[in-house]
Design a protein around this motif. Structure first.
Motif, PDB file in Angstrom:
ATOM      1  N   ASN A  77      54.642  57.608  83.509  1.00 15.91           N
ATOM      2  CA  ASN A  77      53.824  56.826  82.590  1.00 15.91           C
ATOM      3  C   ASN A  77      54.354  56.919  81.163  1.00 15.91           C
ATOM      4  OD1 ASN A  77      52.040  56.021  84.637  1.00 15.91           O
ATOM      5  ND2 ASN A  77      50.827  57.891  84.426  1.00 15.91           N
ATOM      6  N   ALA A  78      54.778  58.112  80.774  1.00 15.75           N
ATOM      7  CA  ALA A  78      55.323  58.285  79.425  1.00 15.75           C
ATOM      8  C   ALA A  78      56.623  57.511  79.265  1.00 15.75           C
ATOM      9  CB  ALA A  78      55.541  59.765  79.141  1.00 15.75           C
ATOM     10  N   LYS A  79      57.436  57.447  80.317  1.00 13.01           N
ATOM     11  CA  LYS A  79      58.708  56.728  80.225  1.00 13.01           C
ATOM     12  C   LYS A  79      58.482  55.239  79.970  1.00 13.01           C
ATOM     13  CE  LYS A  79      62.110  57.926  83.030  1.00 13.01           C
ATOM     14  NZ  LYS A  79      62.855  58.272  84.248  1.00 13.01           N
ATOM     15  N   ARG A  80      57.446  54.680  80.556  1.00 11.58           N
ATOM     16  CA  ARG A  80      57.143  53.263  80.310  1.00 11.58           C
ATOM     17  C   ARG A  80      56.792  53.032  78.841  1.00 11.58           C
ATOM     18  NH1 ARG A  80      54.412  53.834  85.447  1.00 11.58           N
ATOM     19  NH2 ARG A  80      55.521  52.660  87.063  1.00 11.58           N
ATOM     20  N   ASP A  81      55.976  53.934  78.286  1.00 11.78           N
ATOM     21  CA  ASP A  81      55.595  53.791  76.877  1.00 11.78           C
ATOM     22  C   ASP A  81      56.796  54.016  75.963  1.00 11.78           C
ATOM     23  OD1 ASP A  81      52.976  53.336  77.671  1.00 11.78           O
ATOM     24  OD2 ASP A  81      52.426  55.462  77.545  1.00 11.78           O
ATOM     25  N   ILE A  82      57.652  54.964  76.332  1.00 12.50           N
ATOM     26  CA  ILE A  82      58.817  55.279  75.509  1.00 12.50           C
ATOM     27  C   ILE A  82      59.761  54.088  75.425  1.00 12.50           C
ATOM     28  CG2 ILE A  82      60.910  56.695  75.394  1.00 12.50           C
ATOM     29  CD1 ILE A  82      59.211  58.970  76.626  1.00 12.50           C
ATOM     30  N   ILE A  86      60.868  51.884  72.162  1.00  8.05           N
ATOM     31  CA  ILE A  86      62.272  51.795  71.768  1.00  8.05           C
ATOM     32  C   ILE A  86      62.728  50.345  71.745  1.00  8.05           C
ATOM     33  CG2 ILE A  86      64.628  52.327  72.541  1.00  8.05           C
ATOM     34  CD1 ILE A  86      63.613  55.015  73.472  1.00  8.05           C
ATOM     35  N   ASN A  87      62.306  49.594  72.722  1.00  2.00           N
ATOM     36  CA  ASN A  87      62.688  48.182  72.773  1.00  2.00           C
ATOM     37  C   ASN A  87      62.164  47.426  71.558  1.00  2.00           C
ATOM     38  OD1 ASN A  87      63.816  45.827  74.037  1.00  2.00           O
ATOM     39  ND2 ASN A  87      61.756  45.257  74.688  1.00  2.00           N
ATOM     40  N   ASP A  88      60.947  47.744  71.122  1.00  3.55           N
ATOM     41  CA  ASP A  88      60.366  47.086  69.949  1.00  3.55           C
ATOM     42  C   ASP A  88      61.017  47.576  68.656  1.00  3.55           C
ATOM     43  OD1 ASP A  88      58.679  45.690  71.615  1.00  3.55           O
ATOM     44  OD2 ASP A  88      56.996  47.084  71.369  1.00  3.55           O
ATOM     45  N   ASN A 101      64.389  49.881  85.230  1.00  5.83           N
ATOM     46  CA  ASN A 101      65.537  50.720  85.564  1.00  5.83           C
ATOM     47  C   ASN A 101      65.511  52.018  84.772  1.00  5.83           C
ATOM     48  OD1 ASN A 101      66.559  48.920  87.439  1.00  5.83           O
ATOM     49  ND2 ASN A 101      67.958  47.936  85.987  1.00  5.83           N
ATOM     50  N   PHE A 102      65.057  51.941  83.527  1.00  2.73           N
ATOM     51  CA  PHE A 102      64.914  53.164  82.729  1.00  2.73           C
ATOM     52  C   PHE A 102      63.848  54.075  83.328  1.00  2.73           C
ATOM     53  CE2 PHE A 102      62.621  55.521  79.452  1.00  2.73           C
ATOM     54  CZ  PHE A 102      63.644  56.252  78.883  1.00  2.73           C
ATOM     55  N   VAL A 103      62.722  53.483  83.726  1.00  8.20           N
ATOM     56  CA  VAL A 103      61.631  54.275  84.304  1.00  8.20           C
ATOM     57  C   VAL A 103      62.084  54.944  85.598  1.00  8.20           C
ATOM     58  CG1 VAL A 103      59.304  54.169  85.278  1.00  8.20           C
ATOM     59  CG2 VAL A 103      59.872  52.846  83.225  1.00  8.20           C
ATOM     60  N   ASN A 104      62.826  54.218  86.421  1.00  6.46           N
ATOM     61  CA  ASN A 104      63.264  54.755  87.713  1.00  6.46           C
ATOM     62  C   ASN A 104      64.460  55.691  87.583  1.00  6.46           C
ATOM     63  OD1 ASN A 104      61.288  53.190  88.940  1.00  6.46           O
ATOM     64  ND2 ASN A 104      62.689  51.510  89.406  1.00  6.46           N
ATOM     65  N   THR A 155      60.125  60.162  69.571  1.00  7.08           N
ATOM     66  CA  THR A 155      59.421  59.126  70.334  1.00  7.08           C
ATOM     67  C   THR A 155      58.831  59.694  71.620  1.00  7.08           C
ATOM     68  OG1 THR A 155      60.969  57.477  69.467  1.00  7.08           O
ATOM     69  CG2 THR A 155      59.647  56.844  71.374  1.00  7.08           C
ATOM     70  N   ALA A 156      59.605  60.510  72.330  1.00  2.98           N
ATOM     71  CA  ALA A 156      59.124  61.073  73.585  1.00  2.98           C
ATOM     72  C   ALA A 156      57.963  62.028  73.359  1.00  2.98           C
ATOM     73  CB  ALA A 156      60.269  61.788  74.307  1.00  2.98           C
ATOM     74  N   ARG A 157      58.052  62.842  72.320  1.00  5.54           N
ATOM     75  CA  ARG A 157      56.964  63.790  72.055  1.00  5.54           C
ATOM     76  C   ARG A 157      55.649  63.064  71.767  1.00  5.54           C
ATOM     77  NH1 ARG A 157      57.518  67.515  67.491  1.00  5.54           N
ATOM     78  NH2 ARG A 157      55.908  68.719  68.549  1.00  5.54           N
ATOM     79  N   TYR A 158      55.718  61.914  71.150  1.00  2.08           N
ATOM     80  CA  TYR A 158      54.506  61.158  70.827  1.00  2.08           C
ATOM     81  C   TYR A 158      53.803  60.689  72.096  1.00  2.08           C
ATOM     82  CZ  TYR A 158      51.510  57.464  68.953  1.00  2.08           C
ATOM     83  OH  TYR A 158      50.433  56.672  68.649  1.00  2.08           O
ATOM     84  N   HIS A 159      54.574  60.398  73.137  1.00  2.00           N
ATOM     85  CA  HIS A 159      54.002  59.817  74.354  1.00  2.00           C
ATOM     86  C   HIS A 159      53.779  60.841  75.477  1.00  2.00           C
ATOM     87  CE1 HIS A 159      54.223  55.688  72.934  1.00  2.00           C
ATOM     88  NE2 HIS A 159      55.459  55.898  72.537  1.00  2.00           N
TER      89      HIS A 159
END
Length: 221
Positions: A77-82, A86-88, A101-104, A155-159
């Motif tokens: 779930n965190a990877k989706r938010d991350i 990042i994309n934005d 692909n990033f999530v998987n 970014t990862a720590r936030y999510h």
């Protein structure tokens, strides 16, 4: 006197209930098992006597012997938010397939300028590319422009667990100290002063204070 023979009766055990339980357990483990993706790079970690385990949902920074840095998160779930953030923020223009692909995937080791083309590759192509990937740009500063690892960490720590996710460093035993120092300095710039090192398990030398402690005996003076 003639002997009286008792009739023999076969013992019948109904196995239906046992079969039902076995299939229920098998189904449960099949559905509940979490398959861990292959790591992008293979490193040979040093050995230690620590038995502490890293909890699920951690963030992992991998450093190979050549100084390449990879970043991974163990939380779907965190990877989706991350990747959405990042994309934005970086305006990468990732498609839904590339973000999935990033999530998987198991982690990334490329600059942001190459992230879109990397995520567009098929899984086997990404695995091949990881062998020659340049790694995430990192230095001893907190500047997101030159130190992209700092951006990944923030970014990862936030999510991940509202900023409480643990960070683990998996460094190759042959990695140079300056490269390890860059990672530790990056964490310090992000106010991260508690992290773990992933190591291989080795036996406790007999006769040491640690051996006596684990055996519940007082250490020899």
């Amino acid at each position: 006197m003639p002997k009286i023979k008792l009739p023999r009766k076969s013992t019948h055990i109904d196995m239906t209930a046992m079969c039902d339980v076995a299939f229920l357990l098998l189904t449960f483990f099949m559905l509940a098992t979490k398959f861990k993706p292959d790591e992008p790079v293979v490193v040979t970690t040093p050995a230690s006597t620590s038995t502490k385990q890293i909890p699920e949902g951690f963030m992992q920074i991998t450093l190979d012997k050549d100084g390449r840095i990879f970043f991974a998160v163990d939380n779907i779930n965190a990877k989706r938010d991350i990747i959405n953030q990042i994309n934005d923020d970086k305006k990468l223009g990732l498609s839904s397939v590339e973000m999935q692909n990033f999530v998987n995937g198991s982690g990334v080791g490329v600059p942001f300028s190459q992230l879109k083309s990397y995520l567009a590759l098929a899984p086997n192509q990404r695995a091949d590319y990881d062998k020659k990937a340049p790694g995430i740009p990192t230095d001893t500063t907190g500047d997101f422009t030159t130190n992209e690892l700092a951006y990944w960490v923030q970014t990862a720590r936030y999510h991940v667990d509202n900023g409480k996710g643990r960070i683990a460093i998996k460094a190759d035993g042959k990695a140079s100290y300056p490269n390890i120092s860059k990672v530790i300095s990056t964490l310090g710039k992000q106010k991260v002063f508690r992290f773990s090192f992933i190591t291989d398990m080795k036996g406790v030398p007999p006769g040491t204070a640690l051996a006596a402690e684990r055996a519940g005996k007082p250490a020899a003076e």
